[in-house]
Structure formats: structure tokens, C-alpha cells
Design a protein around this motif. Structure first.
Motif, PDB file in Angstrom:
ATOM      1  N   PHE A 160       0.817  -1.222   0.000  1.00 22.29           N
ATOM      2  CA  PHE A 160       0.000   0.000   0.000  1.00 22.29           C
ATOM      3  C   PHE A 160       0.848   1.268   0.000  1.00 22.29           C
ATOM      4  N   ALA A 163      -1.533   3.542   3.379  1.00 25.11           N
ATOM      5  CA  ALA A 163      -2.234   2.912   4.503  1.00 25.11           C
ATOM      6  C   ALA A 163      -2.059   3.690   5.801  1.00 25.11           C
ATOM      7  N   THR A 171      -6.271   3.320  -0.381  1.00 26.56           N
ATOM      8  CA  THR A 171      -6.112   1.952   0.110  1.00 26.56           C
ATOM      9  C   THR A 171      -7.296   1.095  -0.311  1.00 26.56           C
ATOM     10  N   ALA A 201      -1.445  -0.979   7.812  1.00 24.75           N
ATOM     11  CA  ALA A 201      -2.677  -1.710   7.510  1.00 24.75           C
ATOM     12  C   ALA A 201      -3.091  -2.590   8.690  1.00 24.75           C
TER      13      ALA A 201
END
Ligand code: PLP
Length: 360
Positions: A160, A163, A171, A201
Motif C-alpha cells: 500500500f 495505509a 487503500t 494496515a
């Protein structure tokens, strides 16, 4: 007395953070210890969790070999795979897993002569646009790798870009791209492993919880969302001491560039730590704690020394402990003051004495 700038590395805190990452995520976790474990010492950090770690992730073969030579037997993933084809025999011989992130790697892997098939993590560019195969070439590349004589297993992964920003739509979009692309593989009876989540995340995007996570910065106790996360424990305690104290009167300046002029009569403490130790020169007015009392830097950070304001800490004396970051002073707050992130601060630490401790 030798120079008192010390990075105390608490391996029990590192282990706690790894266990927390696994518990929050619920699946398996590769502990990301690239770049010498973000400056903390890769071998020591790996050894602290080798009995429980599902695996480790590093940037390159050299970093993986350092761990193997230290006796680490766990799986190790090379996050950028190989840089030249000559590395492949060593990757096989050392039982390493590798990311495939570019078409040139696919072509070289498929024509190589290998003693054993390799364990591959196939990386999709779901929107970060750094490395990874584009969604349009992902399915066909997967089909070529899956079942090929040089490939033992394919794990699907992506990374990502945003994130750490809970307000960003990016995201969610990356997750959609990944899911949609992967669903086109299901027709190829793919029942495999997936990996999306980095620390940001794990801490903020539960919908990314595929069965493998890849925590990095959170293992070192810093929350990439810049929150004061009370579940994480600081691993690096960066301390030094006051080596000189002087009084300056209102209107006088200190240090290079005279960027601090005293707004009142001021007691100045000089601390043995500077940018040559990796302390950020940009950290003007960063927090620090003297004998446990929070104060702030004043003046410019120099190569070997920096200044703290002792005016409101009358008990401070030569030899007083100065915490530059750790339990009391959040590394994120120093990073904010310096206009950077905890990752960079940790990676830069050098010259100081490293001392390791572990409470079982
Ligand atoms: C460095 C890295 C991680 C770890 O990221 P953190 O933000 O430190 O948790 C995970 N995945 C990949 C591909 C990385 O390069």
C-alpha cells in the motif's frame, strides 16, 4: 568515562510487538527486519523471536545471508527478489523465498537452471506504482509461474502507498484492484496465500487481513499513524547525558547560526549526541526528557552535541540522563519536529553504543 550516547535495544519489547502484530492481524506474520532491522540490529532482533516467527523479510540476499550465517533457520523473504541472475543459486542453496516484482525477473527465473524450485511471492502493482506487475499482466504471469519446474509455490502480494492515512480512498481502491485481479485467478483453481498488510494496515485497515502480514515499523514500537499507541512498546531507548551546563542571559544566543536567542535568562544543557550519531539536525525544538522531565531542544543540533533547555529543571546536573527518544519521548514526536518519520530516524542511528537487553 566513555561517551554516554547509548541506544539500549530491548528485545523483550520487540518480541511483545511481534506478538501483538500477529494477534491484531490473526494470520501469519513476516517480521520485516530489512536495513539491519531498521537500525536496531537484524541478527539480535531475529534471534529474539526465532522460536516463534513465521518468517523474516529483508531487502536483499546480503541481508538474508547475514541471518543464515547467524544460524537463523526460519523462512526469509527477499523483498526485492534478485537483482542479477547470478544470485539465484545462492537463493536456492540458502532456502530463501523471493519476491518477483518485474517482468525481467520472470523471464530470467523461467529459463534458469536451478537445483531446486523456488518459493515465489508474486507482487502486484495495485496502485502504488513503485514495483510490481501491473494487474493486466498479473494473471498471465501467474499462469506461467504456477506449476513451472522452477517454481515451488506462488504467494500473491501487494503493497500500500497510503495505509498510514485513514482518510485516503487510495487503500480501498488498491484492495479492490487486488481482489478483482486475484478473482480472475480463482478460475485457475488457485487456493493460495495472500499478503497485503504492512504495519499501517495491521493497525488501521482490517479489511486487508489476508493470511500473511508484513509488519515492520510497529515491531520497533512506532505507530505509522503517528498515534500514541499504548499497546506498542518502544524498542530503542536512545539516551545520553548532560556534559556541560551554562547560564545565558536574556537576549544572548547559542550554537551555530545563533538560531536560538534566549527570551528569558536560560539554563542550557549540552548533551553528547549530534547528527553524526543520526540525531536529526532538523529536530529544532524536538522534545527530550532530562532525568525523566520533558523539555525541548534549543539552538541548532551540531555534529556531536545538542542543547536542551534546563531552565525549568533545576535538579539537572552534569551526568543527568537525557532521553532523546524511548519510553517517555515518542520517536514520532521527534520525527514530527524534524519533518520526517520514525523509520528514517531509526535507520540513521550509528556511532552510539548499542546495548541489548532481554527480559524473558
Ligand atoms: C518495508 C516493507 C514492509 C514493512 O512496512 P512497515 O511500514 O515498516 O510496516 C512491508 N512490505 C514491504 C514490501 C516492504 O518493503
Amino acid at each position: 568515562m566513555s561517551r554516554p550516547a547509548i541506544a539500549q535495544i530491548r528485545l523483550d519489547a520487540f518480541r511483545h510487538n511481534y506478538q501483538l502484530a500477529k494477534q491484531l492481524h490473526g494470520g501469519k506474520a513476516l517480521a520485516v527486519i530489512k536495513a539491519n532491522a531498521y537500525g536496531h540490529g537484524a541478527v539480535q532482533c531475529a534471534q529474539a523471536i526465532e522460536n516463534e516467527a513465521d518468517g523474516f523479510a529483508v531487502a536483499c540476499l546480503e541481508e538474508a545471508l547475514q541471518l543464515r550465517q547467524a544460524g537463523i533457520k526460519n523462512p526469509i523473504l527477499l523483498l526485492e527478489g534478485f537483482f542479477e541472475v547470478a544470485e539465484l543459486p545462492e537463493i536456492v542453496a540458502n532456502d530463501l523465498w523471493m519476491v518477483i516484482h518485474a517482468q525481467w525477473q520472470v523471464e530470467m527465473l523461467l529459463v534458469a537452471t536451478l537445483a531446486k524450485p523456488l518459493h515465489v511471492w508474486l507482487k502486484m502493482d495495485s496502485g502504488m506504482h513503485r514495483v510490481g506487475l501491473s494487474p493486466s499482466e498479473f494473471a498471465s504471469t501467474f499462469a506461467r509461474l504456477n506449476g513451472h519446474a522452477n517454481v515451488a509455490k506462488v504467494v500473491l502480494m501487494s503493497h500500500f502507498a497510503n495505509a498510514d492515512n485513514l482518510n485516503s480512498q487510495h487503500t480501498t481502491q488498491q484492495i479492490e484492484v487486488f481482489k478483482n485481479t486475484v478473482s480472475s485467478l480463482n478460475s485457475q483453481a488457485y487456493t493460495a496465500d495472500f499478503s497485503l498488510a504492512n504495519s499501517a494496515a495491521i493497525l488501521g485497515w482490517p479489511q486487508t487481513f489476508a493470511n500473511w502480514s508484513r509488519p515492520g515499523i510497529m515491531l520497533y514500537g512506532a505507530d505509522p499513524h503517528f498515534m500514541a499507541n499504548t499497546q506498542l512498546r518502544a524498542v530503542m531507548q536512545l539516551n545520553s547525558q548532560i556534559i556541560s551546563i551554562r547560564k545565558i542571559t536574556m537576549g544572548e544566543s547559542i550554537g551555530y547560526g545563533s538560531i536560538f536567542t534566549a527570551p528569558r535568562d536560560t539554563i542550557v544543557g549540552v548533551v553528547a549526541c549530534g547528527y553524526a550519531d543520526g540525531y536529526p539536525r532538523a529536530g529544532v525544538e524536538a522534545p527530550a526528557a532530562v532525568d525523566g522531565v520533558i523539555t525541548k531542544l534549543i539552538g541548532r543540533v551540531s555534529m556531536d552535541m545538542l542543547f536542551v533547555d534546563l531552565t525549568d529543571i533545576p535538579s539537572a546536573k552534569i551526568g543527568s540522563t537525557v532521553e532523546l527518544w524511548g519510553d517517555k519521548v515518542l520517536v514520532n514526536d521527534v520525527a514530527k519536529a524534524a519533518g520526517t518519520i520514525a523509520y528514517e530516524l531509526f535507520c540513521n542511528i550509528k556511532r552510539v553504543q548499542f546495548r541489548y537487553s532481554d527480559k524473558q
